[in-house]
Design an enzyme around this catalytic site. Structure first.
Site, PDB file in Angstrom:
ATOM      1  N   HIS A 164       5.487 -12.038   5.845  1.00  0.00           N
ATOM      2  CA  HIS A 164       5.421 -11.482   4.490  1.00  0.00           C
ATOM      3  C   HIS A 164       6.824 -11.310   3.959  1.00  0.00           C
ATOM      4  O   HIS A 164       7.722 -10.876   4.685  1.00  0.00           O
ATOM      5  CB  HIS A 164       4.665 -10.155   4.449  1.00  0.00           C
TER       6      HIS A 164
ATOM      7  N   ILE B  62       0.819  -1.211   0.000  1.00  0.00           N
ATOM      8  CA  ILE B  62       0.000   0.000   0.000  1.00  0.00           C
ATOM      9  C   ILE B  62       0.859   1.271   0.000  1.00  0.00           C
ATOM     10  O   ILE B  62       0.381   2.338  -0.406  1.00  0.00           O
ATOM     11  CB  ILE B  62      -0.966  -0.023   1.220  1.00  0.00           C
TER      12      ILE B  62
ATOM     13  N   ASN C 269      11.298  -9.058   7.163  1.00  0.00           N
ATOM     14  CA  ASN C 269      11.604  -8.543   8.499  1.00  0.00           C
ATOM     15  C   ASN C 269      11.046  -9.484   9.550  1.00  0.00           C
ATOM     16  O   ASN C 269       9.884  -9.904   9.464  1.00  0.00           O
ATOM     17  CB  ASN C 269      10.999  -7.143   8.665  1.00  0.00           C
TER      18      ASN C 269
HETATM   19  P1  AMP Z   1       7.031  -4.808   7.644  1.00  0.00           P
HETATM   20  O1  AMP Z   1       7.577  -3.515   8.164  1.00  0.00           O
HETATM   21  O2  AMP Z   1       8.107  -5.689   7.050  1.00  0.00           O
HETATM   22  O3  AMP Z   1       6.165  -5.505   8.661  1.00  0.00           O
HETATM   23  O4  AMP Z   1       6.131  -4.429   6.398  1.00  0.00           O
HETATM   24  C1  AMP Z   1       4.739  -4.202   6.454  1.00  0.00           C
HETATM   25  C2  AMP Z   1       4.340  -3.689   5.090  1.00  0.00           C
HETATM   26  O5  AMP Z   1       2.929  -3.822   4.970  1.00  0.00           O
HETATM   27  C3  AMP Z   1       4.670  -2.213   4.848  1.00  0.00           C
HETATM   28  O6  AMP Z   1       5.510  -2.102   3.696  1.00  0.00           O
HETATM   29  C4  AMP Z   1       3.289  -1.574   4.635  1.00  0.00           C
HETATM   30  O7  AMP Z   1       3.308  -0.524   3.677  1.00  0.00           O
HETATM   31  C5  AMP Z   1       2.477  -2.760   4.177  1.00  0.00           C
HETATM   32  N1  AMP Z   1       1.044  -2.651   4.392  1.00  0.00           N
HETATM   33  C6  AMP Z   1       0.402  -2.303   5.535  1.00  0.00           C
HETATM   34  N2  AMP Z   1      -0.925  -2.345   5.370  1.00  0.00           N
HETATM   35  C7  AMP Z   1      -1.145  -2.752   4.085  1.00  0.00           C
HETATM   36  C8  AMP Z   1      -2.319  -2.992   3.315  1.00  0.00           C
HETATM   37  N3  AMP Z   1      -3.540  -2.824   3.804  1.00  0.00           N
HETATM   38  N4  AMP Z   1      -2.161  -3.399   2.019  1.00  0.00           N
HETATM   39  C9  AMP Z   1      -0.923  -3.566   1.499  1.00  0.00           C
HETATM   40  N5  AMP Z   1       0.219  -3.367   2.201  1.00  0.00           N
HETATM   41  C10 AMP Z   1       0.122  -2.956   3.475  1.00  0.00           C
END
Ligand code: AMP
Length: 125
Positions: free
Chosen positions: A110, A40, A97
């Site tokens: 993820h 996002i 991460n």
């Molecule tokens: P992390 O810091 O590795 O946990 O990454 C979490 C990721 O999730 C970040 O890059 C956010 O931009 C992404 N994110 C959070 N909410 C959403 C969402 N609703 N749809 C897509 N990506 C998201």
């Protein structure tokens, strides 16, 4: 806030809600075990997140508890998504991460796929 990956799985996390269809996502790929969608808040021209459909907090949790089938499906999906997006040349970066020091914010495993420009040094300096 970075999360503690030793905590039990939180069914209310944002990716669990995406998997239940409660909030929308821009899907790139889906199969029995895997969902991939656009981040996002992209940090590169291509920024895709690949998640297992099972309830796993992190890489640590997944690698310990997931079945061989789930692990194979996940690893193969990451490669396939990158191939099908045309990222093999000139290249892409994977990032997963895990825990507080890595700054993990969503407590569902993820893998980030970054691509579309030279990505710079591996870690911020
Ligand atoms: P992390 O810091 O590795 O946990 O990454 C979490 C990721 O999730 C970040 O890059 C956010 O931009 C992404 N994110 C959070 N909410 C959403 C969402 N609703 N749809 C897509 N990506 C998201």
């Amino acid at each position: 806030m970075p999360i503690d990956p030793t905590l039990p799985y939180d069914e209310t996390n944002i990716f669990a809600r995406i998997l239940r269809g409660e909030i929308p996502n821009k899907t790139v790929y889906e199969d029995e075990h895997v969902l991939a969608f656009h981040d996002i808040a992209p940090q590169a021209p291509t920024h895709i997140l690949v998640i297992p459909k099972g309830a796993y907090v992190s890489w640590d949790d997944f690698s310990e508890r997931a079945s061989e089938g789930e692990i194979a499906a996940f690893i193969r999906a990451v490669g396939r998504i990158a191939r099908e997006a045309g990222l093999v040349e000139p290249g892409y970066r994977l990032l997963a991460n895990t825990g507080v020091h890595a700054g993990q914010e969503v407590p569902h495993l993820h893998v980030h796929i970054f691509a579309g420009r030279p990505l710079g040094p591996m870690l911020a300096r």
